[in-house]
Design an enzyme around this catalytic site. Sequence first.
Site, short mmCIF file in Angstrom:
data_model
loop_
_atom_site.label_atom_id
_atom_site.label_comp_id
_atom_site.label_asym_id
_atom_site.label_seq_id
_atom_site.Cartn_x
_atom_site.Cartn_y
_atom_site.Cartn_z
N HIS A 95 0.86 -1.19 0.00
CA HIS A 95 0.00 0.00 0.00
C HIS A 95 0.89 1.22 0.00
CE1 HIS A 95 -3.18 2.82 1.07
NE2 HIS A 95 -4.02 1.87 0.74
N ASP A 120 -7.89 -5.47 0.07
CA ASP A 120 -8.36 -6.29 -1.07
C ASP A 120 -7.99 -7.76 -0.93
OD1 ASP A 120 -7.50 -3.44 -2.87
OD2 ASP A 120 -9.52 -4.21 -2.66
C1 SDX Z 1 -6.21 0.02 -2.87
O1 SDX Z 1 -4.47 4.53 -2.08
C2 SDX Z 1 -5.40 3.93 -1.46
O2 SDX Z 1 -5.82 4.33 -0.40
C3 SDX Z 1 -5.99 2.74 -2.19
C4 SDX Z 1 -6.97 1.90 -1.41
C5 SDX Z 1 -8.25 2.66 -1.15
O3 SDX Z 1 -8.96 2.27 -0.20
O4 SDX Z 1 -8.58 3.56 -1.94
O5 SDX Z 1 -6.41 1.49 -0.17
C6 SDX Z 1 -7.36 0.65 -2.19
O6 SDX Z 1 -5.95 0.33 -4.01
C7 SDX Z 1 -5.32 -0.93 -2.11
C8 SDX Z 1 -4.06 -1.38 -2.93
C9 SDX Z 1 -4.52 -2.52 -3.85
N1 SDX Z 1 -3.47 -2.86 -4.81
C10 SDX Z 1 -2.86 -4.06 -4.75
O7 SDX Z 1 -3.03 -4.88 -3.85
C11 SDX Z 1 -1.94 -4.31 -5.94
C12 SDX Z 1 -0.60 -4.86 -5.43
N2 SDX Z 1 0.09 -3.77 -4.71
C13 SDX Z 1 1.05 -3.00 -5.46
O8 SDX Z 1 0.73 -2.79 -6.80
C14 SDX Z 1 1.54 -1.77 -4.68
O9 SDX Z 1 1.79 -2.19 -3.42
C15 SDX Z 1 0.66 -0.55 -4.62
C16 SDX Z 1 0.23 -0.07 -5.96
C17 SDX Z 1 -0.53 -0.79 -3.78
C18 SDX Z 1 1.50 0.56 -3.94
O10 SDX Z 1 2.49 0.92 -4.85
P1 SDX Z 1 3.58 2.02 -4.45
O11 SDX Z 1 3.25 2.74 -3.22
O12 SDX Z 1 3.86 2.82 -5.68
O13 SDX Z 1 4.79 1.14 -4.03
P2 SDX Z 1 5.84 0.65 -5.04
O14 SDX Z 1 5.14 0.09 -6.24
O15 SDX Z 1 6.82 1.75 -5.22
O16 SDX Z 1 6.48 -0.58 -4.25
C19 SDX Z 1 7.53 -0.35 -3.34
C20 SDX Z 1 8.39 -1.59 -3.46
C21 SDX Z 1 8.79 -1.88 -4.92
O17 SDX Z 1 10.04 -2.53 -4.88
P3 SDX Z 1 11.36 -1.60 -5.19
O18 SDX Z 1 11.13 -0.94 -6.54
O19 SDX Z 1 11.43 -0.59 -4.06
O20 SDX Z 1 12.51 -2.59 -5.21
O21 SDX Z 1 7.65 -2.75 -3.03
C22 SDX Z 1 7.46 -3.65 -4.10
C23 SDX Z 1 7.76 -2.88 -5.39
O22 SDX Z 1 8.27 -3.77 -6.38
N3 SDX Z 1 6.07 -4.07 -4.06
C24 SDX Z 1 5.65 -5.32 -4.20
C25 SDX Z 1 4.26 -5.26 -4.04
N4 SDX Z 1 3.88 -4.00 -3.81
C26 SDX Z 1 5.01 -3.26 -3.83
N5 SDX Z 1 6.33 -6.48 -4.47
C27 SDX Z 1 5.54 -7.59 -4.55
N6 SDX Z 1 4.18 -7.61 -4.41
C28 SDX Z 1 3.52 -6.47 -4.15
N7 SDX Z 1 2.19 -6.50 -3.99
#
Ligand code: SDX
Length: 434
Positions: A311, A369
């Site tokens: 998140h 989720d």
């Molecule tokens: C919702 O914003 C909100 O409030 C949203 C929400 C709401 O109520 O409105 O809470 C609802 O959208 C919840 C989130 C649902 N999405 C998912 O579950 C999809 C999987 N999660 C990821 O796509 C990600 O965690 C996000 C999109 C939720 C957050 O992305 P960020 O903040 O841009 O974080 P990032 O992508 O920069 O990740 C940081 C690091 C990265 O590694 P590095 O580049 O630092 O080496 O963490 C890793 C990412 O690769 N990472 C994951 C991961 N999520 C982040 N690695 C594996 N699996 C994951 N799920």
Amino acid sequence: MNVHDTPGKAATLSYAGKEPQLPVRSGTLGPDVIDVGRLYRETDCFTYDPGFTSTANCSSRITYIDGDAGVLLYRGYPIDELSDQSNFLETCYLLLYGELPNASEFKEFEQTITRHTMVHEQMTRFFTGFRRDAHPMAIMVGIVGALSAFYHDSTDINDPKQRMIASHRMIAKMPTIAAMAFKYSVGQPFIYPRNDLDYSSNFLQMCFAVPCEPYRIDPVLTKALDRIFILHADHEQNASTSTVRLAGSSGANPFACIAAGIACLWGPAHGGANEAALDMLEEIGTVDRIPEYIKRAKDKDDPFRLMGFGHRVYKNYDPRAKVMQETCHEVLDNLGVKNEPLLQVAMELERIALEDEYFIEKKLYPNVDFYSGITLRAMGFPTSMFTVLFAVARTVGWIAQWKEMIEDPEQRIGRPRQLYIGPDKRSFVELGQR
Ligand code: SDX
């Protein structure tokens, strides 16, 4: 509380021989903000923050999140207290008006919403234009956007009365439209809303009742769905809420703004994650295949991510995920499917991930989720309807934030700038010369 510069607090920026003093503002809770509104004028520079990881685009009184402490407050009330002691329609009143209603206020609000649940009968014709296998989110974007073609008496955003009528209509009609999208996808007749039922029971009967026999309301499922709606009602300035605010800042009508929010929510990184999380659990299939997927999630060259994990704000456990997991167990127990294989896979995946250095270091926890999909599928919803239910719940958050933005004296049309990295100025070249 009015937003103002905090006396004695300012940030000094030193760049290219200039040292602008930037005012600092403090809120009730959470980080201070540095007001960079005059940065461009004083330094000829823009701020740069793709993804808005350090950017506040507004002041708001609606929802507060502390990502490190795993705190979520709606108008100051903790999400676990609301999901445990309130109901969704009362939470809608709280988000819209800022205070919990007393008995007469709630009764009046419930009657108002109940009497707006039907949609114009001509809207049923839109559905026949869609394929039966159209994704219901595609239908939601279309039908909700089309509401502005029917309700001309609540599209003048400068009239407070019309803003409130539009807000009531959106909250009331979203379940009806969502249920119609579901019925259309399964080839069953639309079921009209019933004024004798509460909000969540009404939605369940519009989805699962058939004209041939009476529909039995299951109080456990109604309570579970109502709680799921509360958990998803608002969440500060997430991507879809920011989309609604940006669309609204141009003066677009509220129905068009909500349609824009639905479109943004559909993405798998946002509201589409509940559908993607269940698809992922089904792809993993069995507990013994979890290590393979954990490995893929950590592989930088593999686009696979654990859906339902991570998140932008919560760098601790998402408080909604805890309640969602409890609700999941209650529903599966009530339905006698507590040995649901996907739940076993989900729980083992969570256990392994939370012990894995990669997830610990990157502070990746299950979000709202992760368990919602298993719960909704057990309740009888197809995967394609999961994000639709998220949209039904989030509509009150979108509309409350839209109303707040319209009524905020500080707000003006949102128009970000950019860092231009394209070609320098050059002259046109005739076709024969290229
Ligand atoms: C919702 O914003 C909100 O409030 C949203 C929400 C709401 O109520 O409105 O809470 C609802 O959208 C919840 C989130 C649902 N999405 C998912 O579950 C999809 C999987 N999660 C990821 O796509 C990600 O965690 C996000 C999109 C939720 C957050 O992305 P960020 O903040 O841009 O974080 P990032 O992508 O920069 O990740 C940081 C690091 C990265 O590694 P590095 O580049 O630092 O080496 O963490 C890793 C990412 O690769 N990472 C994951 C991961 N999520 C982040 N690695 C594996 N699996 C994951 N799920």
